[in-house]
Design a protein around this motif. Structure first.
Motif, mmCIF file in Angstrom:
data_model
loop_
_atom_site.group_PDB
_atom_site.id
_atom_site.type_symbol
_atom_site.label_atom_id
_atom_site.label_comp_id
_atom_site.label_asym_id
_atom_site.label_seq_id
_atom_site.Cartn_x
_atom_site.Cartn_y
_atom_site.Cartn_z
ATOM 1 N N ASP A 25 -9.962 5.874 -4.149
ATOM 2 C CA ASP A 25 -8.579 6.110 -3.511
ATOM 3 C C ASP A 25 -7.940 4.721 -3.657
ATOM 4 O OD1 ASP A 25 -6.561 6.910 -2.136
ATOM 5 O OD2 ASP A 25 -7.288 6.822 -0.312
ATOM 6 N N CYS A 26 -7.232 4.754 -4.806
ATOM 7 C CA CYS A 26 -6.852 3.126 -4.869
ATOM 8 C C CYS A 26 -5.374 3.038 -5.748
ATOM 9 C CB CYS A 26 -7.624 2.377 -5.843
ATOM 10 S SG CYS A 26 -8.152 3.161 -7.625
ATOM 11 N N LEU A 27 -4.713 4.088 -5.994
ATOM 12 C CA LEU A 27 -3.528 4.398 -6.713
ATOM 13 C C LEU A 27 -2.363 4.054 -5.814
ATOM 14 C CD1 LEU A 27 -4.184 7.230 -9.198
ATOM 15 C CD2 LEU A 27 -4.767 4.818 -9.279
ATOM 16 N N TYR A 28 -2.272 2.775 -5.503
ATOM 17 C CA TYR A 28 -1.032 2.062 -4.471
ATOM 18 C C TYR A 28 -0.493 1.001 -5.392
ATOM 19 C CZ TYR A 28 -3.675 4.732 -0.949
ATOM 20 O OH TYR A 28 -4.408 5.797 -0.248
ATOM 21 N N LEU A 29 0.814 0.669 -4.784
ATOM 22 C CA LEU A 29 1.409 -0.286 -5.076
ATOM 23 C C LEU A 29 2.024 -1.197 -4.113
ATOM 24 C CD1 LEU A 29 4.487 0.667 -4.991
ATOM 25 C CD2 LEU A 29 4.239 1.535 -7.204
ATOM 26 N N GLY A 64 0.869 -1.104 -0.198
ATOM 27 C CA GLY A 64 0.002 0.019 0.025
ATOM 28 C C GLY A 64 0.842 1.278 0.109
ATOM 29 N N ILE A 65 1.859 1.374 -0.656
ATOM 30 C CA ILE A 65 2.667 2.536 -0.886
ATOM 31 C C ILE A 65 1.918 3.383 -2.134
ATOM 32 C CG2 ILE A 65 4.816 3.655 -1.553
ATOM 33 C CD1 ILE A 65 6.325 1.067 -0.562
ATOM 34 N N PRO A 66 1.509 4.666 -1.858
ATOM 35 C CA PRO A 66 0.944 5.499 -2.899
ATOM 36 C C PRO A 66 1.851 5.969 -3.947
ATOM 37 C CG PRO A 66 1.078 7.004 -0.832
ATOM 38 C CD PRO A 66 1.476 5.645 -0.390
ATOM 39 N N PHE A 67 1.371 5.621 -5.289
ATOM 40 C CA PHE A 67 2.302 6.202 -6.198
ATOM 41 C C PHE A 67 1.737 7.225 -6.849
ATOM 42 C CE2 PHE A 67 -0.530 2.964 -8.300
ATOM 43 C CZ PHE A 67 -0.796 3.802 -9.514
ATOM 44 N N ALA A 68 0.684 7.682 -6.460
ATOM 45 C CA ALA A 68 0.047 8.807 -7.059
ATOM 46 C C ALA A 68 -1.146 9.611 -6.144
ATOM 47 C CB ALA A 68 -0.715 8.721 -8.305
ATOM 48 N N ASP A 69 -1.460 10.849 -6.339
ATOM 49 C CA ASP A 69 -2.527 11.396 -5.344
ATOM 50 C C ASP A 69 -3.900 10.765 -5.775
ATOM 51 O OD1 ASP A 69 -3.267 12.801 -3.504
ATOM 52 O OD2 ASP A 69 -3.115 14.864 -4.680
ATOM 53 N N PHE A 70 -4.665 10.952 -4.739
ATOM 54 C CA PHE A 70 -6.183 10.697 -5.050
ATOM 55 C C PHE A 70 -6.412 11.048 -6.584
ATOM 56 C CE2 PHE A 70 -10.936 11.060 -5.004
ATOM 57 C CZ PHE A 70 -11.224 9.984 -4.137
ATOM 58 N N PRO A 71 -7.112 10.301 -7.304
ATOM 59 C CA PRO A 71 -7.213 10.723 -8.766
ATOM 60 C C PRO A 71 -8.598 11.576 -8.922
ATOM 61 C CG PRO A 71 -8.125 8.525 -8.254
ATOM 62 C CD PRO A 71 -7.638 8.806 -6.994
ATOM 63 N N GLY A 72 -8.415 12.615 -9.742
ATOM 64 C CA GLY A 72 -9.496 13.583 -10.330
ATOM 65 C C GLY A 72 -10.309 12.969 -11.118
ATOM 66 N N ARG A 73 -11.414 13.246 -11.119
ATOM 67 C CA ARG A 73 -12.368 12.665 -12.248
ATOM 68 C C ARG A 73 -12.041 12.959 -13.493
ATOM 69 N NH1 ARG A 73 -18.074 11.260 -11.688
ATOM 70 N NH2 ARG A 73 -17.181 10.632 -9.669
ATOM 71 N N PHE A 74 -11.957 11.959 -14.187
ATOM 72 C CA PHE A 74 -11.681 12.023 -15.816
ATOM 73 C C PHE A 74 -10.114 12.827 -15.952
ATOM 74 C CE2 PHE A 74 -16.150 11.751 -16.422
ATOM 75 C CZ PHE A 74 -16.197 10.233 -16.288
ATOM 76 N N GLU A 75 -9.273 12.709 -14.736
ATOM 77 C CA GLU A 75 -8.054 13.395 -14.988
ATOM 78 C C GLU A 75 -6.649 12.374 -14.882
ATOM 79 O OE1 GLU A 75 -7.947 16.320 -12.013
ATOM 80 O OE2 GLU A 75 -9.663 17.477 -12.599
ATOM 81 N N LYS A 76 -5.742 12.801 -15.476
ATOM 82 C CA LYS A 76 -4.600 12.026 -15.437
ATOM 83 C C LYS A 76 -4.055 12.089 -13.913
ATOM 84 C CE LYS A 76 -2.733 13.155 -19.981
ATOM 85 N NZ LYS A 76 -1.569 13.829 -20.979
ATOM 86 N N PRO A 77 -3.424 11.077 -13.678
ATOM 87 C CA PRO A 77 -2.877 10.691 -12.121
ATOM 88 C C PRO A 77 -1.675 11.983 -11.919
ATOM 89 C CG PRO A 77 -1.953 9.154 -13.458
ATOM 90 C CD PRO A 77 -2.864 9.789 -14.379
ATOM 91 N N LYS A 78 -1.843 12.695 -10.708
ATOM 92 C CA LYS A 78 -0.729 13.357 -10.288
ATOM 93 C C LYS A 78 0.125 12.749 -9.191
ATOM 94 C CE LYS A 78 -4.214 17.484 -11.136
ATOM 95 N NZ LYS A 78 -5.079 16.591 -11.506
ATOM 96 N N ARG A 79 1.226 13.375 -9.212
ATOM 97 C CA ARG A 79 2.189 12.851 -8.177
ATOM 98 C C ARG A 79 1.645 13.253 -6.660
ATOM 99 N NH1 ARG A 79 8.608 13.422 -9.099
ATOM 100 N NH2 ARG A 79 8.518 12.945 -11.419
ATOM 101 N N HIS A 80 1.774 12.192 -5.916
ATOM 102 C CA HIS A 80 1.369 12.237 -4.509
ATOM 103 C C HIS A 80 2.062 13.504 -3.845
ATOM 104 C CE1 HIS A 80 0.349 10.947 -0.234
ATOM 105 N NE2 HIS A 80 -0.538 10.456 -0.911
ATOM 106 N N PRO A 81 1.353 14.153 -2.726
ATOM 107 C CA PRO A 81 2.164 15.333 -2.257
ATOM 108 C C PRO A 81 3.224 15.005 -0.973
ATOM 109 C CG PRO A 81 -0.192 15.066 -1.208
ATOM 110 C CD PRO A 81 0.076 14.071 -2.579
ATOM 111 N N GLY A 82 3.134 13.402 -0.767
ATOM 112 C CA GLY A 82 4.003 13.088 0.405
ATOM 113 C C GLY A 82 3.163 12.974 1.728
ATOM 114 N N TRP A 83 4.187 12.682 2.622
ATOM 115 C CA TRP A 83 3.656 12.452 4.124
ATOM 116 C C TRP A 83 4.649 12.929 5.107
ATOM 117 C CZ3 TRP A 83 3.890 8.738 0.407
ATOM 118 C CH2 TRP A 83 5.150 7.696 0.320
#
Length: 560
Positions: free
Chosen positions: A102-106, A55-74
């Motif tokens: 909220d599913c963009l994890y690896l 469950g490491i996030p590789f991108a932020d919570f995806p916007g509707r019909f948008e390309k994924p964006k980098r995760h802001p970090g923690w």
């Protein structure tokens, strides 16, 4: 947290990693671009260890019909010890949903020997499910996940990564224009691959040696990821199992039509405001509205209904896939199919094939071939029927007729497109090598369970359990020959990931697997008895000729 304190915290964490490595073979806390992560270290037999990060996030919570964006970090250390939910999709009832937006994890498996690993090859898995279902961990039975990477990683000495990507309308709805271009699930995959390229060095991986692999829609996704210009220089090798870009169910030709059908179901207008309206619809409601009809008939095969899929968008796919193979010229490519990959789909179109008692008529065969050669009219049907009935004799048995239906669907949906992809790759390759296989281990349910006929070969998805080492991790429910098949597939797959040659990479194999070239079309048949006779050539050449040369050259009488 101020930058100076953040830097100090990371230095202290790195020192903690060093101290931990002294006493145990583990990466400990790992520094990624988003922050620090800590997984779980597992001791295996023979004093081997594996670090598992879930469950490491590789991108932020995806916007509707948008390309994924980098995760802001923690801040702090992310405890990566729990698999995240799969991407939002229909549940088994086909009327509700499961999963999350909220599913963009690896997930990552890193094997270690007597010391912490460095410079390991990396294998990134893309799951299948027709672009509408599936998850990074696959089917779970008693906490035994199908896509658990432990066996593959530890036996092959490679890092294994599995990833999540958006599905159904959220991942693949397209208006066919710039309003909702589509391919969001493919962009998610690409973002994960790029994240691995940027970060895997911190996990002991070699960012210059990444192999992507997948099955069915995942295999087709792998194929598309090698063809897009957006992955130039990132992917070194690729494996497509039962799915390639050339399959007839991969590229949606009329996405706008389906988008309008979805819009009408959720009370959105089908004018210039349609896209804006669809972006406001509840995600679960939109997912249910995007349900695909999975009932077929000989006259309207299910493949015609698989319309929620990738599109030529001018960006991720700037052209039709067959025109993009120059982008894969330096990528080593291994692809193949199961010998009865189409059985699952033929049972939807001609249900009698599943029943050893019910009759499958010759008329059913003709109706199915008529539907699949529709644009070529009577000449197309005549050529197809002559091709598939050539070995029947004057009075074919019911088993022969049923197997023919399965062969037609296997050829049309999987095998012929895969051969085409292999030809295209071999013809465009510069340094990239090409390998072809046919998987033919019979399904063990044949003649035992209802809907599994006695003459079953390898059904769609049957290869997965062997690649992920299930006969090795759960041996009580498998036979000795199943264990051997799994060991051989892991050897071939991980050798290929290491070197681009399935025969060379540290694990012994039962027979040398030759390259596929457009001169000899060599392939390896994979089953419980791999020997010199398993290396063959010209796989179903007469059928390949019919679908790729004879039929396309006939004049069209109607458009699809």
């Amino acid at each position: 947290m101020p930058p100076s304190l953040t830097m100090m915290f990371r230095i202290l964490a790195a020192f903690a990693v060093f101290l931990q490595a002294v006493s145990a073979t583990s990466l400990g806390i790992v520094n990624t671009e988003g922050g620090l992560v800590e997984g779980e270290n597992i001791l295996l037999e023979n004093s081997r260890y594996v670090d598992v990060f879930k469950g490491i996030p590789f991108a932020d919570f995806p916007g509707r019909f948008e390309k994924p964006k980098r995760h802001p970090g923690w801040d702090g250390v992310l405890k990566a010890t729990k698999f995240q939910r799969r991407c939002l999709q229909l549940d088994l009832t086909m009327t509700g949903t499961m999963g999350s937006e909220d599913c963009l994890y690896l997930n990552i498996w890193v094997p270690h020997g007597s010391s912490v690993s460095t410079g390991l090859p990396v294998m990134v898995w893309i799951y299948g499910g027709g672009f509408v279902t599936g998850g990074a961990m696959g089917v779970n039975f008693l906490n035994n996940y199908l896509y658990d990477g432990q066996e593959l990683a530890t036996r092959g000495n490679v890092i294994v990564v599995t990833l999540g990507y958006r599905l159904g309308p959220l991942g693949f709805l397209s208006t066919g224009d710039s309003d909702i271009p589509g391919n969001y699930g493919l962009w998610d995959q690409q973002a994960a691959i790029a994240w691995v390229h940027r970060n895997i060095g911190s996990f002991g991986g070699d960012p210059s040696n990444i192999t992507i692999f997948g099955e069915s829609a995942g295999g087709a996704s792998v194929s598309l990821q090698t063809l897009t210009p957006h992955n130039k220089g990132i992917i070194r090798r690729a494996i497509s199992q039962s799915g390639v870009a050339m399959c007839p169910w991969v590229i949606s030709k009329h996405p706008r039509k389906f988008a309008e059908e979805v819009a009408l179901k959720v009370n959105c207008p089908i004018d210039s405001t349609m896209a804006a309206c669809l972006k406001t619809i509840d995600s679960a409601t939109l997912t249910v509205a995007g349900t695909i009809n999975m009932s077929g008939s000989p006259d309207n095969p299910v493949v015609n209904n698989l319309v929620l899929s990738p599109v030529v968008d001018g960006d991720f796919l700037p052209d039709e896939p067959h025109n993009l193979y120059h982008n894969a010229a330096e990528i080593d490519y291994l692809a193949g199919t199961n010998d009865m990959d189409g059985r699952m789909y033929s049972s939807m179109d001609v249900p009698s094939v599943n029943d050893d008692v019910l009759e499958t008529s010759i008329e059913d065969v003709k109706r199915l071939l008529t539907a699949l050669t529709k644009e070529k009219g009577q000449m197309g049907l005549d050529g197809a029927y002559a091709t598939y009935s050539a070995s029947w004799g004057s009075s074919p048995s019911q088993e022969t007729v049923k197997k023919t239906v399965v062969a037609i669907e296997t050829d049309y949906l999987f095998l012929i497109p895969t051969q085409t992809a292999l030809y295209l790759h071999a013809g465009s390759a510069t340094s990239g090598r090409t390998y072809s296989y046919l998987f033919s281990v019979p399904n063990r349910m044949g003649g035992i369970m209802p809907s599994f006929p006695s003459w079953m070969g390898a059904d769609h998805t049957d290869d997965l359990q062997y690649v992920f080492g299930k006969p090795l991790s759960t041996p009580l429910i498998y036979r000795a020959e199943d264990k051997a098949v799994s060991e051989h597939m892991i050897a071939y797959w991980t050798n290929f990931a290491k070197t681009g040659d399935p025969n060379s990479g540290g694990l012994s194999v039962p027979v040398t697997w030759p390259e596929f070239t457009n001169a000899d079309h060599k392939f390896l048949e994979i089953n419980a008895n791999i020997n010199s006779a398993s290396v063959r050539e010209m796989l179903r050449l007469g059928y390949v000729y019919f679908w790729t040369s004879y039929l396309p050259d006939l004049p069209e009488v109607t458009s699809r």
